[in-house]
Design an enzyme around this catalytic site. Sequence first.
Site, PDB file in Angstrom:
ATOM      1  N   ASP A   1       0.487  -1.283   0.108  1.00  0.00           N
ATOM      2  CA  ASP A   1      -0.275  -0.097   0.121  1.00  0.00           C
ATOM      3  C   ASP A   1       0.715   1.918  -0.114  1.00  0.00           C
ATOM      4  O   ASP A   1       1.822   1.638   0.917  1.00  0.00           O
ATOM      5  CB  ASP A   1      -1.040   0.116   1.126  1.00  0.00           C
TER       6      ASP A   1
ATOM      7  N   ASP B   1     -10.411 -15.819 -16.292  1.00  0.00           N
ATOM      8  CA  ASP B   1     -11.871 -16.340 -15.181  1.00  0.00           C
ATOM      9  C   ASP B   1     -12.268 -17.263 -15.298  1.00  0.00           C
ATOM     10  O   ASP B   1     -13.931 -16.735 -16.040  1.00  0.00           O
ATOM     11  CB  ASP B   1     -11.702 -15.182 -14.061  1.00  0.00           C
TER      12      ASP B   1
ATOM     13  N   GLU C   1      -8.584 -20.515 -16.322  1.00  0.00           N
ATOM     14  CA  GLU C   1      -8.981 -20.572 -14.823  1.00  0.00           C
ATOM     15  C   GLU C   1      -9.957 -22.360 -15.564  1.00  0.00           C
ATOM     16  O   GLU C   1     -11.021 -21.821 -15.584  1.00  0.00           O
ATOM     17  CB  GLU C   1      -9.626 -19.795 -13.866  1.00  0.00           C
TER      18      GLU C   1
ATOM     19  N   HIS D   1      -4.864 -16.755  -4.778  1.00  0.00           N
ATOM     20  CA  HIS D   1      -6.245 -16.203  -4.249  1.00  0.00           C
ATOM     21  C   HIS D   1      -7.227 -16.597  -3.762  1.00  0.00           C
ATOM     22  O   HIS D   1      -8.248 -16.565  -3.085  1.00  0.00           O
ATOM     23  CB  HIS D   1      -6.380 -14.983  -5.027  1.00  0.00           C
ATOM     24  N   ASP D   2      -7.442 -18.097  -4.362  1.00  0.00           N
ATOM     25  CA  ASP D   2      -8.869 -18.918  -4.033  1.00  0.00           C
ATOM     26  C   ASP D   2      -8.113 -19.636  -2.903  1.00  0.00           C
ATOM     27  O   ASP D   2      -9.001 -20.599  -2.601  1.00  0.00           O
ATOM     28  CB  ASP D   2      -9.324 -19.338  -5.184  1.00  0.00           C
TER      29      ASP D   2
ATOM     30  N   ASP E   1      -6.417 -10.209 -15.829  1.00  0.00           N
ATOM     31  CA  ASP E   1      -7.126 -11.123 -15.467  1.00  0.00           C
ATOM     32  C   ASP E   1      -8.481 -10.536 -15.967  1.00  0.00           C
ATOM     33  O   ASP E   1      -8.692  -9.903 -15.934  1.00  0.00           O
ATOM     34  CB  ASP E   1      -8.035 -10.917 -13.831  1.00  0.00           C
TER      35      ASP E   1
ATOM     36  N   ASP F   1      -3.987   3.661   2.166  1.00  0.00           N
ATOM     37  CA  ASP F   1      -5.482   3.405   2.958  1.00  0.00           C
ATOM     38  C   ASP F   1      -6.021   2.103   3.372  1.00  0.00           C
ATOM     39  O   ASP F   1      -6.822   1.814   2.821  1.00  0.00           O
ATOM     40  CB  ASP F   1      -6.440   3.920   1.609  1.00  0.00           C
TER      41      ASP F   1
ATOM     42  N   ASP G   1      -1.679  -1.617  -3.497  1.00  0.00           N
ATOM     43  CA  ASP G   1      -1.697  -0.144  -5.118  1.00  0.00           C
ATOM     44  C   ASP G   1      -0.494  -0.186  -6.343  1.00  0.00           C
ATOM     45  O   ASP G   1      -0.274  -0.939  -5.735  1.00  0.00           O
ATOM     46  CB  ASP G   1      -2.461   0.926  -5.174  1.00  0.00           C
TER      47      ASP G   1
END
Length: 558
Positions: A23, A202, A256, A331-332, A100, A27, A31
């Site tokens: 970051d 995806d 995917e 990430h899954d 993605d 925030d 990013d």
Amino acid sequence: MTLDKKWWKEAVVYQIYPRSFKDSDADGVGDLKGIISKLDYIKSLGIDVVWLNPIFASPNDDNGYDISDYQDIMREFGTMDDFDALLKGMHERGIKVVLDLVVNHSSDEHEWFKQSRSSRTNKYRDYYHWWPSEKGKPAKRYSFFDVNNDAWKYDSLTKSYYLHYFSVKQPDLNWENKALREEIYKMMRYWFDKGIDGFRMDVIPFISKDTTYPELPAQYEGDFVAYYANGPFLHEYLKEMNEQVLSKYDVMSVAEGAGVSTASAMDFVDADRKELNMLYHFDGVSLGYLPGEFKTPDPNGYNLLAFKEIYSRWDSIFAEKGWGTIYLGNHDQPRMVTRWGNDSPDFRELSSKMLTTFLMTMRATPYYYFGDELGMSNIKFDNIEDYRDIESINMYKQTQEKKGDLKKFIENQKISARDNGRTPFQWDNSANAGFTTGNPWLKINPNYLNVNVAAEEKDPNSVLNYFKKIVKFRKNEPALIYGKYTLLDKSNPDVYAYIREFEGKKMLVLLNFKAKAASATIADIDLSKAKLVMNNYIEEGKSLLDLRPYEAKIYELK
Ligand code: TEU
């Protein structure tokens, strides 16, 4: 076998979850400027391709997998200028960038959907899947994220239901509509013309639907995922996408492969079919969960014999053509060291290195998840309030509504929840692991005090330095890239042993997947001149076929 050499076959792909990487504006959310500030770290890993999870405008109902503008950058992540600077910085370091492509569905806040739901005659109406309510409720479709797993949502504005395989804020796009497909191809060209090097696609197997929406055909017997991945015109659309877009650029494409089996994989990646380059399957990461339950780990753990069978079978289908991928985290998924290794203090580092050795020595493009190079492990939240993932939150609600065992749900999620793999990257032992000076969007694993880049860069025997070493080793060893894979000692319940051979060179890989000493049984192979070339222990062991707990060894066989 003809060797069809390609850069994406020889690459190591490093997946960055931008929300949790770095970051730059306090925030609490990662990013693009944060990634830019760490380009030299990324370069130091020795990887070739970075896959960024969605960076596009999104209300973040599903952390960016609900896109409201495919050609704008998510507000929290920065601006298009930031993206251009990031892409330039990556390319200057010889690193390719894969984005993605999330086009099975959009966000319900996308202009297309706002128009589509406004009236039954709107020109965008058929960009999505609608069912007029005067025909009654449509046939059951399963939604992964809906509290009731119901994929049809009634929308009173036009007295119709719309389809959403995922959350109610992720309406499925209607690929049967050519105008929609043309919009997608136009958007893909926009990004390729900016210079990106590929797309991870995806749930792309889900895009084609039978728009008569029949009851689930008997041959699928409640297996909605397999039905979703076998729509009537799926391969026509992928061929059209290749012909109209992909074939015009030197880019890579990876599906995917939800719902794709070894029986159907070649339909996607056989180069002669001119569809996609690669796909990743779910057979491996689904192992060790109880069937019919929501992500419930088997109390007995997973069976290594089944693990070896799965990865050997997926290697075998690409023996002559096509190409595979290999991953254990993304990430899954939960952190690979917790799910597949051992995250206890005694074995976290050793088993991380062992799993990394597996990923870097198979005949497939490795997709390596950020943080696994540090040996990051599951955070194992005790409270549902700590979760941010719509899947965990809605499945908890479902368990609550069904008066299920909430304590057991939380215990299961400590192993299997997606948020375990999404906790912020651990840079150093300063506040918030150096990820943010703000309030992190998701809690940081308290083990950041010793599991972090700063500490591991200084330690020659760290998980991080082992990762860098074995990536470099793989890239300099064609036998590990293109070499034939042969499983050895198939029935060994503790050790995964295999040979990789190419142009006369043979590499023997021995991996002990257990917290105890184990031995391999290898016959008919001359080991007399074997030379140890990689080991995750500092000292060499007493004999070639005997392995210490979680020991990983690579031998060059003369
Ligand atoms: O995942 C879809 C998918 O099928 C699996 O990842 C899994 O079934 C899902 O995570 C539920 O457990 C893709 C993305 O990788 C995932 O992050 C998104 O949530 C999903 O599609 C919707 O876009």
